[in-house]
Design an enzyme around this catalytic site. Structure first.
Site, PDB file in Angstrom:
ATOM      1  N   THR A   1      -6.550   3.003   0.737  1.00 39.11           N
ATOM      2  CA  THR A   1      -7.488   2.885   1.860  1.00 39.11           C
ATOM      3  C   THR A   1      -8.811   2.283   1.392  1.00 39.11           C
ATOM      4  O   THR A   1      -9.337   1.347   1.996  1.00 39.11           O
ATOM      5  CB  THR A   1      -7.729   4.266   2.505  1.00 39.11           C
ATOM      6  OG1 THR A   1      -6.490   4.752   3.045  1.00 39.11           O
ATOM      7  CG2 THR A   1      -8.754   4.183   3.618  1.00 39.11           C
TER       8      THR A   1
ATOM      9  N   HIS B   1      -1.980  16.246   2.188  1.00 35.71           N
ATOM     10  CA  HIS B   1      -2.087  15.395   3.376  1.00 35.71           C
ATOM     11  C   HIS B   1      -1.029  15.788   4.410  1.00 35.71           C
ATOM     12  O   HIS B   1      -1.323  15.857   5.614  1.00 35.71           O
ATOM     13  CB  HIS B   1      -1.928  13.938   2.963  1.00 35.71           C
ATOM     14  CG  HIS B   1      -2.489  12.961   3.951  1.00 35.71           C
ATOM     15  ND1 HIS B   1      -3.765  13.055   4.441  1.00 35.71           N
ATOM     16  CD2 HIS B   1      -1.930  11.872   4.557  1.00 35.71           C
ATOM     17  CE1 HIS B   1      -3.989  12.071   5.300  1.00 35.71           C
ATOM     18  NE2 HIS B   1      -2.884  11.343   5.383  1.00 35.71           N
TER      19      HIS B   1
ATOM     20  N   LYS C   1      -1.361   7.573  -0.739  1.00 35.82           N
ATOM     21  CA  LYS C   1      -2.180   8.386  -1.634  1.00 35.82           C
ATOM     22  C   LYS C   1      -2.366   7.760  -3.016  1.00 35.82           C
ATOM     23  O   LYS C   1      -2.355   8.438  -4.035  1.00 35.82           O
ATOM     24  CB  LYS C   1      -1.610   9.799  -1.760  1.00 35.82           C
ATOM     25  CG  LYS C   1      -1.246  10.466  -0.443  1.00 35.82           C
ATOM     26  CD  LYS C   1      -2.353  10.381   0.597  1.00 35.82           C
ATOM     27  CE  LYS C   1      -3.591  11.147   0.215  1.00 35.82           C
ATOM     28  NZ  LYS C   1      -4.687  10.987   1.222  1.00 35.82           N
TER      29      LYS C   1
ATOM     30  N   HIS D   1       3.128   1.509   5.800  1.00 40.83           N
ATOM     31  CA  HIS D   1       3.350   1.656   4.360  1.00 40.83           C
ATOM     32  C   HIS D   1       4.695   1.036   3.936  1.00 40.83           C
ATOM     33  O   HIS D   1       5.525   1.686   3.289  1.00 40.83           O
ATOM     34  CB  HIS D   1       3.301   3.129   3.942  1.00 40.83           C
ATOM     35  CG  HIS D   1       1.934   3.723   3.982  1.00 40.83           C
ATOM     36  ND1 HIS D   1       0.952   3.407   3.054  1.00 40.83           N
ATOM     37  CD2 HIS D   1       1.370   4.607   4.842  1.00 40.83           C
ATOM     38  CE1 HIS D   1      -0.153   4.076   3.341  1.00 40.83           C
ATOM     39  NE2 HIS D   1       0.071   4.803   4.427  1.00 40.83           N
TER      40      HIS D   1
ATOM     41  N   GLY E   1      -5.069   5.497  -3.374  1.00 38.10           N
ATOM     42  CA  GLY E   1      -6.390   4.870  -3.269  1.00 38.10           C
ATOM     43  C   GLY E   1      -6.369   3.576  -2.478  1.00 38.10           C
ATOM     44  O   GLY E   1      -7.338   2.813  -2.525  1.00 38.10           O
TER      45      GLY E   1
ATOM     46  N   SER F   1      -1.644  15.216  -3.854  1.00 38.57           N
ATOM     47  CA  SER F   1      -2.485  14.689  -2.786  1.00 38.57           C
ATOM     48  C   SER F   1      -1.656  14.459  -1.519  1.00 38.57           C
ATOM     49  O   SER F   1      -2.112  14.742  -0.399  1.00 38.57           O
ATOM     50  CB  SER F   1      -3.139  13.379  -3.223  1.00 38.57           C
ATOM     51  OG  SER F   1      -4.007  12.887  -2.221  1.00 38.57           O
TER      52      SER F   1
ATOM     53  N   TRP G   1       3.902  10.029   8.602  1.00 36.14           N
ATOM     54  CA  TRP G   1       4.339   8.634   8.425  1.00 36.14           C
ATOM     55  C   TRP G   1       5.718   8.430   9.059  1.00 36.14           C
ATOM     56  O   TRP G   1       6.544   7.665   8.580  1.00 36.14           O
ATOM     57  CB  TRP G   1       4.373   8.241   6.936  1.00 36.14           C
ATOM     58  CG  TRP G   1       3.058   8.386   6.260  1.00 36.14           C
ATOM     59  CD1 TRP G   1       1.923   7.656   6.506  1.00 36.14           C
ATOM     60  CD2 TRP G   1       2.698   9.317   5.236  1.00 36.14           C
ATOM     61  NE1 TRP G   1       0.891   8.077   5.707  1.00 36.14           N
ATOM     62  CE2 TRP G   1       1.336   9.099   4.905  1.00 36.14           C
ATOM     63  CE3 TRP G   1       3.399  10.318   4.550  1.00 36.14           C
ATOM     64  CZ2 TRP G   1       0.667   9.830   3.939  1.00 36.14           C
ATOM     65  CZ3 TRP G   1       2.734  11.054   3.589  1.00 36.14           C
ATOM     66  CH2 TRP G   1       1.388  10.807   3.294  1.00 36.14           C
TER      67      TRP G   1
ATOM     68  N   HIS H   1       0.835  -1.197   0.000  1.00 35.42           N
ATOM     69  CA  HIS H   1       0.000   0.000   0.000  1.00 35.42           C
ATOM     70  C   HIS H   1       0.871   1.249   0.000  1.00 35.42           C
ATOM     71  O   HIS H   1       1.484   1.604   1.003  1.00 35.42           O
ATOM     72  CB  HIS H   1      -0.895  -0.038   1.250  1.00 35.42           C
ATOM     73  CG  HIS H   1      -1.809   1.129   1.404  1.00 35.42           C
ATOM     74  ND1 HIS H   1      -2.726   1.212   2.429  1.00 35.42           N
ATOM     75  CD2 HIS H   1      -1.976   2.269   0.677  1.00 35.42           C
ATOM     76  CE1 HIS H   1      -3.402   2.350   2.338  1.00 35.42           C
ATOM     77  NE2 HIS H   1      -2.957   3.003   1.282  1.00 35.42           N
TER      78      HIS H   1
END
Length: 342
Positions: free
Chosen positions: A69, A167, A65, A120, A67, A163, A174, A62
């Protein structure tokens, strides 16, 4: 005599065609169909049903940013499964995704096992961490039979970068992410002092040489062990290092059982379902471009900022172009195969 020879030849040819068709049918239904490797023009693609009752493990890489989630929630809430993923009462967003025939986990992702290899985790960290995790959870016999299917999502690099900027501007850091390379932890320098980088200006975000938002998708999909691990200056590394990182990311992307594109939700859903033989209950939804977080940043972009943004996402843009072509080739291949087998 001539007619007899022709007849015999036709019978032989027909038999060969029928045999080839039966073999192809058998391999497809058994989940063993493969596309011949290997080049950009002939992408690697393995179509094999995900053996949820067997030894297969799905790992969702993952990236921020992209998508992930929404996709991660679809994996634990929206799949038609013999044994559904059950919500863990003690947490708001965790689900237990176990095999129908045992208490083993088949899905390793944020919403199932949590950030088991770090927040992540990238390709380098996952492939270093996961074997040790599985050794603790599986017997030696089951571990030897385990097949790992890495999956991920990619997004238009400029949109993804903007994006992430918005954020971070809201306070995301993070900071707890783990970075492992050559089995050694690594702590990259950060661009801010204090708890976070909230209210950062775009010019500041673009000028920090340690910003991990630069070419994030390429770096996270590359095997950094092959190219000398992390480069502190993510903005000004050598062309040779960048080329090696990009080629490594492409190789790993080709080797993935599946990847989707944020901009093509329905196509990504179809490709997932056909690749793994799993079905979602509901259709994926496509967020209109003008309703995304990045669209707000686009409205504020000056020509200079746009030029800088394209520069710091140069490798990601090349990777995304490659990924998009590969994605639609896989899609067309599966569509032709599905039509031929119907």
């Amino acid at each position: 005599m001539f007619n007899q020879k022709v007849l015999v030849l036709l019978i032989i040819v027909t038999a060969v065609i029928c045999l080839a068709y039966c073999i192809n049918l058998f391999y497809f239904s058994s989940g063993l169909v493969q596309v011949r490797p290997i080049s950009y023009e002939s992408p690697i693609l393995q179509i094999r049903r995900f053996e949820i009752n067997g030894h297969d493990i799905m790992v969702f890489l993952h990236m921020q940013k992209t998508g992930g989630t929404s996709f991660g929630k679809n994996l634990v809430r929206n799949l038609r499964l013999e044994r559904t993923c059950h919500k863990v009462v003690s947490t708001k967003s965790r689900f237990m995704c176990k095999r129908p025939n045992s208490d083993e986990f088949w899905l390793y992702s944020r919403y199932s096992t949590g950030w088991i290899c770090g927040l992540h985790a990238d390709w380098t960290t996952w492939t270093s961490c996961l074997p040790n995790v599985l050794k603790q959870r599986l017997s030696k016999d089951r571990l030897n039979k385990t097949k790992i299917f890495y999956i991920t999502l990619l997004r238009d690099p400029v949109d993804r970068f903007l994006s992430e900027f918005k954020h971070v501007q809201r306070g995301a850091t993070w900071i707890s992410s783990k970075f492992i390379c050559n089995n050694k932890p690594y702590n990259p320098p950060v661009c801010f002092k204090g708890a976070n980088w909230s209210n950062v200006k775009l010019s500041e975000f673009l000028n920090c040489p340690y910003n991990l938002a630069f070419n994030r998708q390429t770096r996270m999909l590359a095997n950094l062990t092959e190219i000398g691990c992390h480069n502190n200056d993510t903005k000004n590394f050598s062309k040779q290092y960048g080329k090696a990182m990009l080629e490594s990311a492409k190789r790993n992307l080709r080797s993935m059982a599946y990847f989707g594109l944020v901009e093509y939700q329905r196509e990504s859903q179809y490709l997932f379902e056909k690749t793994f033989g799993l079905k979602f209950k509901k259709k994926f939804s496509q967020v209109p471009v003008n309703e995304t977080i990045s669209s707000k940043a686009w409205a504020l972009l000056t020509p200079r900022h746009l030029l800088q943004t394209r520069k710091v996402t140069r490798l990601d843009r090349q990777l995304y172009s490659y990924a998009k072509a590969l994605f639609f080739k896989r899609l067309k291949y599966i569509e032709r195969l599905t039509k031929a087998m119907s």
